[in-house]
Design a protein around this motif. Structure first.
Motif, PDB file in Angstrom:
ATOM      1  N   LEU A  35      24.794  43.959   9.043  1.00  0.00           N
ATOM      2  CA  LEU A  35      25.592  44.649   8.028  1.00  0.00           C
ATOM      3  C   LEU A  35      26.599  43.714   7.377  1.00  0.00           C
ATOM      4  O   LEU A  35      26.836  43.787   6.161  1.00  0.00           O
ATOM      5  CB  LEU A  35      26.300  45.852   8.655  1.00  0.00           C
ATOM      6  N   LEU A  36      27.169  42.801   8.149  1.00  0.00           N
ATOM      7  CA  LEU A  36      28.097  41.822   7.594  1.00  0.00           C
ATOM      8  C   LEU A  36      27.379  40.890   6.631  1.00  0.00           C
ATOM      9  O   LEU A  36      27.888  40.581   5.542  1.00  0.00           O
ATOM     10  CB  LEU A  36      28.749  41.025   8.721  1.00  0.00           C
ATOM     11  N   PHE A  37      26.179  40.459   7.007  1.00  0.00           N
ATOM     12  CA  PHE A  37      25.386  39.593   6.128  1.00  0.00           C
ATOM     13  C   PHE A  37      25.040  40.315   4.833  1.00  0.00           C
ATOM     14  O   PHE A  37      25.140  39.743   3.739  1.00  0.00           O
ATOM     15  CB  PHE A  37      24.111  39.135   6.843  1.00  0.00           C
ATOM     16  N   LEU A  38      24.640  41.568   4.930  1.00  0.00           N
ATOM     17  CA  LEU A  38      24.277  42.320   3.732  1.00  0.00           C
ATOM     18  C   LEU A  38      25.477  42.550   2.816  1.00  0.00           C
ATOM     19  O   LEU A  38      25.348  42.489   1.585  1.00  0.00           O
ATOM     20  CB  LEU A  38      23.632  43.650   4.116  1.00  0.00           C
ATOM     21  N   SER A  39      26.644  42.804   3.391  1.00  0.00           N
ATOM     22  CA  SER A  39      27.825  43.004   2.552  1.00  0.00           C
ATOM     23  C   SER A  39      28.224  41.701   1.863  1.00  0.00           C
ATOM     24  O   SER A  39      28.594  41.706   0.677  1.00  0.00           O
ATOM     25  CB  SER A  39      28.981  43.565   3.371  1.00  0.00           C
ATOM     26  N   ASN A  40      28.130  40.580   2.580  1.00  0.00           N
ATOM     27  CA  ASN A  40      28.417  39.284   1.948  1.00  0.00           C
ATOM     28  C   ASN A  40      27.399  38.966   0.865  1.00  0.00           C
ATOM     29  O   ASN A  40      27.751  38.416  -0.184  1.00  0.00           O
ATOM     30  CB  ASN A  40      28.430  38.171   2.995  1.00  0.00           C
TER      31      ASN A  40
END
Length: 75
Positions: A35-40
């Motif tokens: 989820l962190l990767f997708l938000s970035n």
């Protein structure tokens, strides 16, 4: 975004090999990192679209940014 997490959890379970046990804490860390990767990725695609003076994030924006971000993630 919260509706995607249970589907992500099932994908993680199906992708792992049957002889490997993934503990719930490891599953949670995988979900959080994804989820962190997708938000970035979304933020970078937004800035890329803004630089091109586009009001929408298009597929070519995401593709261009994803190559750069995956190279950064690999190290």
């Amino acid at each position: 975004m919260l509706n995607k997490a249970p589907k992500l959890k099932s994908i993680i379970k199906t992708k792992t090999k049957s002889n490997i046990n993934v503990k719930p804490t490891a599953e949670a860390m995988i979900e959080l990192l994804t989820l962190l990767f997708l938000s970035n990725l979304a933020e970078e695609a937004k800035t890329n679209a803004f630089e091109e003076k586009s009001a929408r994030i298009r597929a070519h924006n995401v593709k261009a940014v994803s190559k750069k971000m995956l190279k950064k993630a690999r190290g």
